[in-house]
Structures are given as structure tokens and as C-alpha cells.
Design an enzyme around this catalytic site. Structure first.
Site, short mmCIF file in Angstrom:
data_model
loop_
_atom_site.label_atom_id
_atom_site.label_comp_id
_atom_site.label_asym_id
_atom_site.label_seq_id
_atom_site.Cartn_x
_atom_site.Cartn_y
_atom_site.Cartn_z
N HIS A 1 3.86 -9.05 -7.15
CA HIS A 1 4.21 -8.50 -5.83
C HIS A 1 4.27 -9.62 -4.80
CE1 HIS A 1 0.27 -8.30 -3.63
NE2 HIS A 1 -0.27 -8.11 -4.82
N GLU B 1 3.53 -3.50 -2.64
CA GLU B 1 2.46 -3.21 -3.59
C GLU B 1 1.20 -2.80 -2.87
OE1 GLU B 1 -1.08 -4.31 -6.20
OE2 GLU B 1 -0.52 -4.91 -4.17
N GLU B 2 0.95 -3.46 -1.75
CA GLU B 2 -0.28 -3.20 -1.01
C GLU B 2 -0.30 -1.81 -0.34
OE1 GLU B 2 -2.72 -4.91 -1.46
OE2 GLU B 2 -2.22 -7.03 -1.72
#
Length: 311
Positions: free
Chosen positions: A126, A172-173
Site C-alpha cells: 500500500h 489501505e489505512e
């Protein structure tokens, strides 16, 4: 890694000059006999290559309030840089744009245009950070290691048996949004062509509190053979790895696993309870990574990708 709530012609000389690719020569029995293909050894990649990429990512964060979170110039610059590097190396790139939480984000998907397209070895990392910091270990480290591998493959002019595809995921976070978006938008039958997905999240950890870096393999890979080349590589380096990091599906491999794709990955953490003092903090900068870890990660990825793709 998210928290569950709870080069070649276009790459700077500093990146390309440090790559050394070795191979095995073949001597035919007689001039009239056509030589059979011989496996090419994976490259030896200097840590300087990935560290140079990390310096660029840090510069993007520094110009963006110390973050590369989606929706900021730091993230946009990261995406642009990744695509520019891959395009210059001869990879075929696609930028996949999407929105989440009202913010724009992007995936960069790159394919090396050789090998059987019905059998794909895919590796991903990511490219975004949290808002609280620049995300150089989490996960600039995975991005930099993959870019170093992209350069090595291009310099070797590799012609593998299987197709190699790299992906750099956005958001992604926010909950693995980019990878989930990619998998959900694959055309019918395309996921079945992916023989393996390898995930690289936080591979640059430095030793802390007098303890050596603890390398781990994802537990999902134990039963399908994908971890074998990683184990071989680390054993050759005299490193014992944790063979069963329980990721709790907290990174981008989860979407592939849920789609029936075989997955594994490598991380430079002992466990999810030992992610490092700067995890998701402002101090996750260049001082939060180890060049030794970056070198090990880059070469472990090379060992696995070249082996699994039938280089």
C-alpha cells in the site's frame, strides 16, 4: 498496515548503478542443438536502491504537512512518482482511481509484459500513510522494495514463464479499500488467473530495545507452498523467521484471500503487538527504517517472485 477499530533509462543513477544481476550461462552439446532455457538467478539488489525511493517519499510527505494520506498532495505525488518510475522501466501501468469517504485515491497496477498472462504472480504494497505521519516504514518500505524489484526485472530483461504484476494500493489505512476495489472490479474469471498474491507491509523495521528485527511470514501461506522461496532466502542469510504471523486480515492480501487466491507475505515485525514505537506516528520517517532491513526485504521479494514466476 491499518489499525482495526479497535533504473533503467528513467531511473536516477543512484538507483540503477547499485543493481547487480547474475545469471547462469548455458553451453549446448553441439552447435546444431538448440539450447533449452535455463533458470536465471534472482538479482542482488543493494539497499541503496530502496533507500533512494524512501527519500523521495519522505520529500513528498515533508511538502504535505508530514503525511501521505489519501486526499493530500503527499499521496498524489506518491502515485505520480510510482507511475513515472514504472513507465520509464518499460512496465505497462494503469492508474485506477476511486473515492472513499469523499476523498480521491488511486491504485497503480503495473504488469511486466512477458510470460503467460493466464498465470499471474502478483505482489503488492500500500502506498498511502495515516494522517498522523509520513508512513516511511508503514508502508513506504513495501513500495520502495517493490520499485527496486521492478528496476531489477527491467534491467535483466527478464522473460519469465508466468506474468508478473505489481500493485501499489491506495486507502489501505481506511480499511484495505484500494485492494478490495481492485478485486471487486476484476472481470469475470480474472481472479482465477492469479496464481499467487504476495503482500509487503512494513518491511523496513529497525532493531529496537536491543532486539534484532523479527522477520515473519504470513500464516496463510503455510499450506500452499508460497512461503518456500522466502524460507530458503532467509535461511541462507542465517535468519530464522516466524512462520505464522497472524495478520488478522489487516492488510491488502485479505481481498485476494477472500476471492480464493493463494496469498502470503513478509513483514519485519515479530507480531502485531510489536509494530514499533513510531507505528502510525509522526516519527515514522527515514529514522524509523533500517537500510539492512530494506536490503533483506528487497532481495527476499526477488527470490520469491523470480522463483514463483519461473524466471
Amino acid at each position: 498496515m491499518r489499525v482495526r477499530k479497535f533504473a533503467y533509462a528513467g531511473v536516477a543513477a543512484a538507483l540503477t548503478a547499485t543493481l547487480a544481476v547474475t545469471g547462469t550461462a548455458y553451453a549446448g552439446a553441439a552447435p546444431a542443438v538448440t539450447a533449452a532455457p535455463v533458470a536465471v538467478a534472482p538479482p542482488v539488489i543493494s539497499a541503496d536502491v530502496s533507500m533512494a525511493h524512501l527519500q523521495k517519499l519522505m520529500s513528498f510527505a515533508s511538502a504535505s504537512n508530514n503525511t501521505r494520506v489519501i486526499g493530500t498532495p503527499g499521496f498524489t505525488s506518491t502515485v505520480t512518482y510510482i507511475k513515472q518510475q514504472l513507465d520509464a522501466l518499460g512496465w505497462k501501468t494503469t492508474v485506477q482511481n476511486f473515492t472513499t469517504g469523499g476523498k480521491a485515491a488511486s491504485n497503480v497496477v503495473a504488469e511486466w509484459p512477458y510470460g503467460d498472462a493466464t498465470h499471474v504472480v502478483m505482489a503488492g504494497a500500500h502506498s498511502d500513510s495515516v494522517s498522523a505521519g509520513p508512513g516511511i516504514n508503514d508502508n513506504g518500505s513495501g513500495v520502495a522494495a517493490l520499485l527496486a524489484n521492478a528496476a531489477a526485472i527491467a534491467q535483466a530483461k527478464l522473460v519469465p514463464q508466468k506474468r508478473i504484476r505489481f500493485a501499489f494500493w491506495g486507502a489501505e489505512e481506511q480499511g484495505d479499500i484500494g485492494s478490495s476495489y481492485y478485486v471487486s472490479h476484476l472481470a469475470s474469471g480474472e481472479s482465477k488467473k492469479i496464481d499467487a498474491y504476495l503482500n509487503f507491509d512494513m518491511v523496513g523495521n529497525k532493531p529496537e530495545n536491543g532486539r534484532a528485527v523479527g522477520w515473519s511470514l504470513y500464516v496463510e501461506g503455510q499450506s500452499n507452498g508460497l512461503n518456500a522461496p522466502f524460507k530458503t532466502y532467509f535461511t541462507a542469510q542465517g535468519i530464522t523467521v516466524n512462520p505464522s504471523l497472524d495478520t488478522d486480515d489487516r492488510s491488502d492480501h485479505a481481498a485476494f484471500k477472500n476471492a480464493g487466491v493463494k496469498v502470503t507475505g513478509v513483514s519485519s515485525v515479530r507480531s502485531l503487538s510489536a509494530l514499533g514505537a513510531c507505528y502510525h506516528r509522526a516519527c515514522d520517517d527515514l529514522t524509523d527504517v533500517s537500510s539492512t532491513s530494506m536490503g533483506l526485504a528487497s532481495n527476499a521479494i526477488a527470490a520469491a517472485v523470480w522463483s514463483l514466476a519461473g524466471a
